[in-house]
Design a protein around this motif. Structure first.
Motif, PDB file in Angstrom:
ATOM      1  N   SER A  79       0.814  -1.212   0.000  1.00 13.74           N
ATOM      2  CA  SER A  79       0.000   0.000   0.000  1.00 13.74           C
ATOM      3  C   SER A  79       0.849   1.264   0.000  1.00 13.74           C
ATOM      4  O   SER A  79       0.410   2.327  -0.430  1.00 13.74           O
ATOM      5  CB  SER A  79      -0.939   0.007   1.213  1.00 13.74           C
ATOM      6  N   LEU A  80       2.084   1.136   0.485  1.00 11.61           N
ATOM      7  CA  LEU A  80       3.010   2.268   0.516  1.00 11.61           C
ATOM      8  C   LEU A  80       3.897   2.333  -0.717  1.00 11.61           C
ATOM      9  O   LEU A  80       4.653   3.289  -0.896  1.00 11.61           O
ATOM     10  CB  LEU A  80       3.918   2.165   1.752  1.00 11.61           C
ATOM     11  N   ASP A  81       3.826   1.264  -1.558  1.00 10.91           N
ATOM     12  CA  ASP A  81       4.753   1.111  -2.671  1.00 10.91           C
ATOM     13  C   ASP A  81       6.191   1.026  -2.167  1.00 10.91           C
ATOM     14  O   ASP A  81       7.114   1.603  -2.719  1.00 10.91           O
ATOM     15  CB  ASP A  81       4.629   2.267  -3.666  1.00 10.91           C
ATOM     16  N   VAL A  82       6.374   0.310  -1.063  1.00  2.70           N
ATOM     17  CA  VAL A  82       7.696   0.109  -0.477  1.00  2.70           C
ATOM     18  C   VAL A  82       8.153  -1.304  -0.777  1.00  2.70           C
ATOM     19  O   VAL A  82       7.364  -2.248  -0.722  1.00  2.70           O
ATOM     20  CB  VAL A  82       7.648   0.319   1.052  1.00  2.70           C
ATOM     21  N   GLU A  83       9.432  -1.474  -1.073  1.00  2.49           N
ATOM     22  CA  GLU A  83       9.956  -2.795  -1.370  1.00  2.49           C
ATOM     23  C   GLU A  83      10.295  -3.520  -0.085  1.00  2.49           C
ATOM     24  O   GLU A  83      11.232  -3.175   0.625  1.00  2.49           O
ATOM     25  CB  GLU A  83      11.194  -2.689  -2.254  1.00  2.49           C
ATOM     26  N   ARG A  93       5.941  -1.161  -7.123  1.00  4.16           N
ATOM     27  CA  ARG A  93       5.258  -0.965  -8.400  1.00  4.16           C
ATOM     28  C   ARG A  93       6.243  -0.641  -9.500  1.00  4.16           C
ATOM     29  O   ARG A  93       7.248   0.017  -9.297  1.00  4.16           O
ATOM     30  CB  ARG A  93       4.238   0.181  -8.273  1.00  4.16           C
ATOM     31  N   GLY A  94       5.894  -1.103 -10.709  1.00  2.83           N
ATOM     32  CA  GLY A  94       6.667  -0.748 -11.881  1.00  2.83           C
ATOM     33  C   GLY A  94       7.693  -1.791 -12.263  1.00  2.83           C
ATOM     34  O   GLY A  94       8.135  -1.840 -13.398  1.00  2.83           O
ATOM     35  N   GLY A 112       6.396  -6.899 -10.057  1.00  2.00           N
ATOM     36  CA  GLY A 112       5.180  -6.153  -9.828  1.00  2.00           C
ATOM     37  C   GLY A 112       4.347  -6.489  -8.606  1.00  2.00           C
ATOM     38  O   GLY A 112       4.601  -7.422  -7.896  1.00  2.00           O
ATOM     39  N   ARG A 113       3.337  -5.690  -8.376  1.00  6.60           N
ATOM     40  CA  ARG A 113       2.368  -5.948  -7.324  1.00  6.60           C
ATOM     41  C   ARG A 113       1.252  -6.761  -7.914  1.00  6.60           C
ATOM     42  O   ARG A 113       0.819  -6.539  -9.028  1.00  6.60           O
ATOM     43  CB  ARG A 113       1.808  -4.633  -6.788  1.00  6.60           C
ATOM     44  N   GLU A 114       0.691  -7.684  -7.130  1.00  3.64           N
ATOM     45  CA  GLU A 114      -0.344  -8.527  -7.670  1.00  3.64           C
ATOM     46  C   GLU A 114      -1.660  -7.769  -7.843  1.00  3.64           C
ATOM     47  O   GLU A 114      -2.616  -8.308  -8.361  1.00  3.64           O
ATOM     48  CB  GLU A 114      -0.559  -9.763  -6.819  1.00  3.64           C
ATOM     49  N   LEU A 115      -1.732  -6.488  -7.391  1.00  5.82           N
ATOM     50  CA  LEU A 115      -2.914  -5.682  -7.648  1.00  5.82           C
ATOM     51  C   LEU A 115      -2.916  -5.139  -9.072  1.00  5.82           C
ATOM     52  O   LEU A 115      -3.920  -4.637  -9.546  1.00  5.82           O
ATOM     53  CB  LEU A 115      -3.005  -4.527  -6.640  1.00  5.82           C
ATOM     54  N   ASP A 116      -1.778  -5.207  -9.771  1.00  4.95           N
ATOM     55  CA  ASP A 116      -1.718  -4.836 -11.176  1.00  4.95           C
ATOM     56  C   ASP A 116      -2.667  -5.765 -11.941  1.00  4.95           C
ATOM     57  O   ASP A 116      -2.542  -6.983 -11.867  1.00  4.95           O
ATOM     58  CB  ASP A 116      -0.279  -5.001 -11.671  1.00  4.95           C
ATOM     59  N   PRO A 117      -3.636  -5.219 -12.706  1.00  7.54           N
ATOM     60  CA  PRO A 117      -4.661  -6.074 -13.317  1.00  7.54           C
ATOM     61  C   PRO A 117      -4.105  -7.101 -14.293  1.00  7.54           C
ATOM     62  O   PRO A 117      -4.613  -8.224 -14.374  1.00  7.54           O
ATOM     63  CB  PRO A 117      -5.584  -5.068 -14.016  1.00  7.54           C
ATOM     64  N   VAL A 118      -3.077  -6.751 -15.052  1.00 11.40           N
ATOM     65  CA  VAL A 118      -2.500  -7.695 -16.014  1.00 11.40           C
ATOM     66  C   VAL A 118      -1.814  -8.840 -15.291  1.00 11.40           C
ATOM     67  O   VAL A 118      -2.028 -10.024 -15.590  1.00 11.40           O
ATOM     68  CB  VAL A 118      -1.507  -6.972 -16.949  1.00 11.40           C
ATOM     69  N   LEU A 119      -0.982  -8.496 -14.302  1.00 12.22           N
ATOM     70  CA  LEU A 119      -0.277  -9.532 -13.550  1.00 12.22           C
ATOM     71  C   LEU A 119      -1.247 -10.345 -12.702  1.00 12.22           C
ATOM     72  O   LEU A 119      -1.077 -11.560 -12.536  1.00 12.22           O
ATOM     73  CB  LEU A 119       0.800  -8.891 -12.661  1.00 12.22           C
ATOM     74  N   ARG A 120      -2.250  -9.673 -12.155  1.00  9.90           N
ATOM     75  CA  ARG A 120      -3.256 -10.367 -11.358  1.00  9.90           C
ATOM     76  C   ARG A 120      -3.931 -11.475 -12.175  1.00  9.90           C
ATOM     77  O   ARG A 120      -4.143 -12.595 -11.693  1.00  9.90           O
ATOM     78  CB  ARG A 120      -4.288  -9.357 -10.865  1.00  9.90           C
TER      79      ARG A 120
END
Length: 404
Positions: A261-265, A272-273, A277-285
């Motif tokens: 949620s913080l975009d922290v690694e 993100r990016g 990636g984050r699994e909330l990314d629709p393509v990766l999800r």
């Protein structure tokens, strides 16, 4: 040879109610003991462990503060007789039915991963008593750039039970913001050195490598920890607490989601990016969901089951049919440890009605290769019964971040 089965009850009073249900059962005595110590509603009272004999139970052990003890045969006979409807002797009043007629948890059907993992170490920091100073801000910056920051930290009264590579979390205390601000790994056993307060006393320490250190405004608040993990005490008087393996996985899940949620690694979790990636990314999800379902369906297809893909418009992803039997398959994929997965209300309602034939396949720790596809060799895949009664359902609210 009949398999030995153990079960545990909250107190002697619970056990001695005729027909009362154990809180949990397992063929592994050590697993029963661990579960009783960590999940009891009455931690200060002695817990009873019974051994299944025929269609009923017989007292085998008692859990006291000093450890696990075999129950005296003469006393055991009296308690067993009370359980069969005989005299209750000097026992206290009968517990409420809500605590004696319950759904027993079968620990042998839960994931072995939970119980095989080591518990994480919790250390504490109270800025009102010790100032981390400029090193704190340096650690925030360095871990944000992907560096590990070596350090040492007090374990309070703990002198043992910690090993290199154990997970560690830093819980901030005091009157000016409370919550988890850092995580990392232990790099030494406990050792003794001069006290951090500068007095003539000594203190216990471990060496640590911090992998993530957050600013105060970004910490995982104690209020969130208490809401998500109410059985865990989040206001300890000192550090050196070791979580159970199950609680560790639960905390890892919370921490991972918080960092997302913080975009922290977080350790092993790109922000993100990145291609992972984050699994909330629709393509990766979508790739993760499809990969998990394909793997679950292939598992049953390769064993002679007829598979039907039903993911569109149904509260289950597929069916598997063989010899007149039908299974309802639900697949979940995640880049986290998989200690918890999101399920919809329809999925839960369907699984409750079809508890004996609902199956969950969970692929955790999923990673992506350089081409942006799911790495088939990554993570862990496990198949378990999908019975909402045997786990814990937690309501999850939506998080809304309004625009500037």
């Amino acid at each position: 040879m009949e398999e030995i089965l153990y079960g545990w009850w909250e107190t002697f009073e619970h056990y001695c109610v005729p027909g009362s249900s154990p809180v949990a059962t397992s063929s592994d005595l050590m697993r029963i003991e661990e579960h009783a110590r960590t999940e009891s509603k009455y931690p200060r009272k002695q817990k009873v462990i019974g051994r299944r004999t025929g269609n009923d139970w017989r007292i085998a052990y008692v859990i006291r503060s000093g450890g696990l003890h075999e129950q005296n045969a003469q006393q055991a006979a009296l308690y067993d007789k009370a359980r069969q409807g005989g005299s209750r002797g000097n026992l206290a009043e009968i517990p409420p039915q809500s605590e004696t007629v319950i759904n027993t948890l079968n620990l042998d059907q839960t994931s072995m991963e939970v119980f095989d993992s080591r518990g994480a170490l919790i250390v504490t920091w109270n800025p009102d008593q010790w100032d981390w100073g400029a090193d704190y801000y340096d650690a925030i910056e360095r871990t944000a750039m992907g560096e590990s920051v070596p350090d040492s930290w007090s374990t309070g009264g703990r002198k043992s039970g910690v090993d290199p590579e154990d997970r560690v979390f830093l819980l901030r205390q005091g009157a000016h913001g409370r919550g988890i601000v850092a995580c990392g790994s232990v790099t030494s056993e406990v050792y003794e050195d001069d006290h951090w307060d500068g007095s003539s006393r000594s203190a216990n320490y471990v060496r640590i490598e911090w992998s993530t250190v957050l600013a105060i405004e970004d910490m995982l608040p104690t209020a969130d920890l208490e809401a998500a993990m109410p059985k865990q005490h989040w206001s300890p008087r000192g550090g050196g607490i070791i979580l159970t393996a199950a609680a560790t996985l639960e905390l890892e899940e919370l921490w991972s989601q918080h960092c997302d949620s913080l975009d922290v690694e977080c350790e092993g979790r790109p922000g993100r990016g990145a291609i992972h990636g984050r699994e909330l990314d629709p393509v990766l999800r979508k790739k993760i969901e499809d990969a998990a379902q394909d793997r679950l369906m292939e598992h049953y297809r390769s064993r002679g089951w007829k598979i039907t893909d039903t993911r569109i418009g149904n509260p289950f992803d597929a069916t598997a049919e063989k010899d007149g039997k039908i299974l309802f398959l639900e697949a979940k994929g995640t880049q986290t440890l998989g200690a918890a997965v999101l399920v919809t209300q329809r999925e839960v309602e369907h699984a409750r009605v079809h508890a004996d034939s609902s199956i969950m396949g969970i692929w955790s720790g999923i990673e992506f290769n350089d081409d942006g596809d799911v790495d088939q060799s990554s993570g862990k895949f496990r198949i378990i019964p999908f019975d909402p009664k045997s786990g814990e359902l937690t309501p999850v609210t939506l998080k809304w971040c309004p625009s500037n």
